[in-house]
Design a protein around this motif. Sequence first.
Motif, mmCIF file in Angstrom:
data_model
loop_
_atom_site.group_PDB
_atom_site.id
_atom_site.type_symbol
_atom_site.label_atom_id
_atom_site.label_comp_id
_atom_site.label_asym_id
_atom_site.label_seq_id
_atom_site.Cartn_x
_atom_site.Cartn_y
_atom_site.Cartn_z
ATOM 1 N N HIS A 1 -0.790 2.132 -14.005
ATOM 2 C CA HIS A 1 -0.053 2.740 -14.993
ATOM 3 C C HIS A 1 -1.011 3.745 -15.431
ATOM 4 C CE1 HIS A 1 3.448 0.310 -15.409
ATOM 5 N NE2 HIS A 1 2.808 -0.652 -15.469
ATOM 6 N N TYR A 2 -2.405 3.429 -15.561
ATOM 7 C CA TYR A 2 -3.132 4.292 -16.056
ATOM 8 C C TYR A 2 -4.222 5.134 -15.051
ATOM 9 C CZ TYR A 2 -1.946 2.009 -20.288
ATOM 10 O OH TYR A 2 -1.385 1.427 -21.418
ATOM 11 N N GLY A 3 -3.735 5.051 -13.634
ATOM 12 C CA GLY A 3 -4.280 5.894 -12.648
ATOM 13 C C GLY A 3 -5.054 4.895 -11.784
ATOM 14 N N GLY A 4 -5.342 5.356 -10.767
ATOM 15 C CA GLY A 4 -6.067 4.348 -9.587
ATOM 16 C C GLY A 4 -4.862 3.680 -8.903
ATOM 17 N N GLN A 5 -5.242 2.759 -8.086
ATOM 18 C CA GLN A 5 -4.465 1.909 -7.178
ATOM 19 C C GLN A 5 -4.844 0.360 -7.199
ATOM 20 O OE1 GLN A 5 -4.065 4.116 -3.241
ATOM 21 N NE2 GLN A 5 -1.970 4.461 -3.846
ATOM 22 N N ARG A 6 -4.120 -0.307 -7.138
ATOM 23 C CA ARG A 6 -4.279 -1.832 -6.826
ATOM 24 C C ARG A 6 -4.098 -2.331 -5.427
ATOM 25 N NH1 ARG A 6 -1.729 -6.919 -10.467
ATOM 26 N NH2 ARG A 6 -2.958 -8.566 -9.207
ATOM 27 N N ALA A 7 -5.102 -3.227 -5.254
ATOM 28 C CA ALA A 7 -4.750 -3.616 -3.725
ATOM 29 C C ALA A 7 -4.028 -4.943 -3.903
ATOM 30 C CB ALA A 7 -6.152 -3.980 -3.052
ATOM 31 N N TRP A 8 -3.194 -5.235 -2.604
ATOM 32 C CA TRP A 8 -2.858 -6.428 -2.410
ATOM 33 C C TRP A 8 -2.896 -7.040 -0.934
ATOM 34 C CZ3 TRP A 8 0.006 -8.601 -6.660
ATOM 35 C CH2 TRP A 8 0.269 -7.661 -7.738
ATOM 36 N N PHE A 9 -2.856 -8.287 -0.763
ATOM 37 C CA PHE A 9 -2.486 -9.030 0.666
ATOM 38 C C PHE A 9 -1.034 -8.724 0.752
ATOM 39 C CE2 PHE A 9 -6.583 -11.341 -0.482
ATOM 40 C CZ PHE A 9 -7.469 -10.605 0.265
ATOM 41 N N THR A 10 -0.597 -8.363 2.006
ATOM 42 C CA THR A 10 0.644 -8.272 2.387
ATOM 43 C C THR A 10 0.888 -9.043 3.663
ATOM 44 O OG1 THR A 10 0.592 -6.187 3.320
ATOM 45 C CG2 THR A 10 0.960 -6.320 0.995
ATOM 46 N N ARG A 11 1.917 -9.803 3.576
ATOM 47 C CA ARG A 11 2.561 -10.512 4.812
ATOM 48 C C ARG A 11 1.121 -11.454 5.577
ATOM 49 N NH1 ARG A 11 3.898 -5.585 5.360
ATOM 50 N NH2 ARG A 11 2.560 -4.893 7.017
ATOM 51 N N PRO A 12 0.817 -12.121 4.532
ATOM 52 C CA PRO A 12 -0.468 -12.934 4.924
ATOM 53 C C PRO A 12 -0.419 -13.960 6.144
ATOM 54 C CG PRO A 12 0.082 -13.939 2.883
ATOM 55 C CD PRO A 12 1.246 -12.323 3.292
ATOM 56 N N ALA A 13 0.818 -14.464 6.427
ATOM 57 C CA ALA A 13 1.074 -15.607 7.308
ATOM 58 C C ALA A 13 2.474 -15.254 7.885
ATOM 59 C CB ALA A 13 1.180 -17.090 6.855
ATOM 60 N N ASP A 14 2.701 -15.775 9.111
ATOM 61 C CA ASP A 14 3.949 -15.818 9.958
ATOM 62 C C ASP A 14 5.259 -15.983 9.075
ATOM 63 O OD1 ASP A 14 2.584 -14.718 12.011
ATOM 64 O OD2 ASP A 14 2.288 -16.670 13.031
#
Length: 205
Positions: A91-104
Amino acid sequence: MGGMGSGRRYQGGKETTNAFRALDVRRLQQDGCLKPGMSSTTSWLSNGANIGSIQIHSHADHVILNYRHQRAGEDWEIKRYPVSLGWSDCHYGGQRAWFTRPADGCNRRVALLYLGRAGIFACRDCYKLAYACQRESKDDRFARRADKIREKLGWHRGILNPNGTKPKGMHWKTYWQLRAKHDGCVDAALLGIAKRFGFLEKMLE
């Protein structure tokens, strides 16, 4: 590195997240470990001792997790496990990282991954884990809060362990504030345990 912990099982037979070693993408981002081309090492600690580590090689859209894993009674295995990364705007700028599709078969976007018995990192839902705080009693909560303070103070976890001393570099005011909160949590935890097991009634007889 070992696999799934041997922690308590709660109602419904579910194990809890605190019985597993977790990898937090928020911590990796905060420490600058997600920059493309960056290689880093993350360790797990217990009472100040290193109980496992993992090497992380970062790319633009994924990370490669390199680590050793040992199942009970078997030889150590070398694992090289890729996990995709996703990003969302803050919301206040920048980006947040996520793990995506971590397992089959998993299409979730998560901040935390847990290491299972097979040596695979997956999300809490895939492993059907419960949060310990969802199942704990009031005295368990007070004991957990006390342990968090003990970690800040560099003391050994466990409310029955002796208290340590003020950490070097910590202001005395901060130390005494933490100490007061700790002692209050310990008193509440011990009182709750005494009530739960009927010790208090026996003492008042």
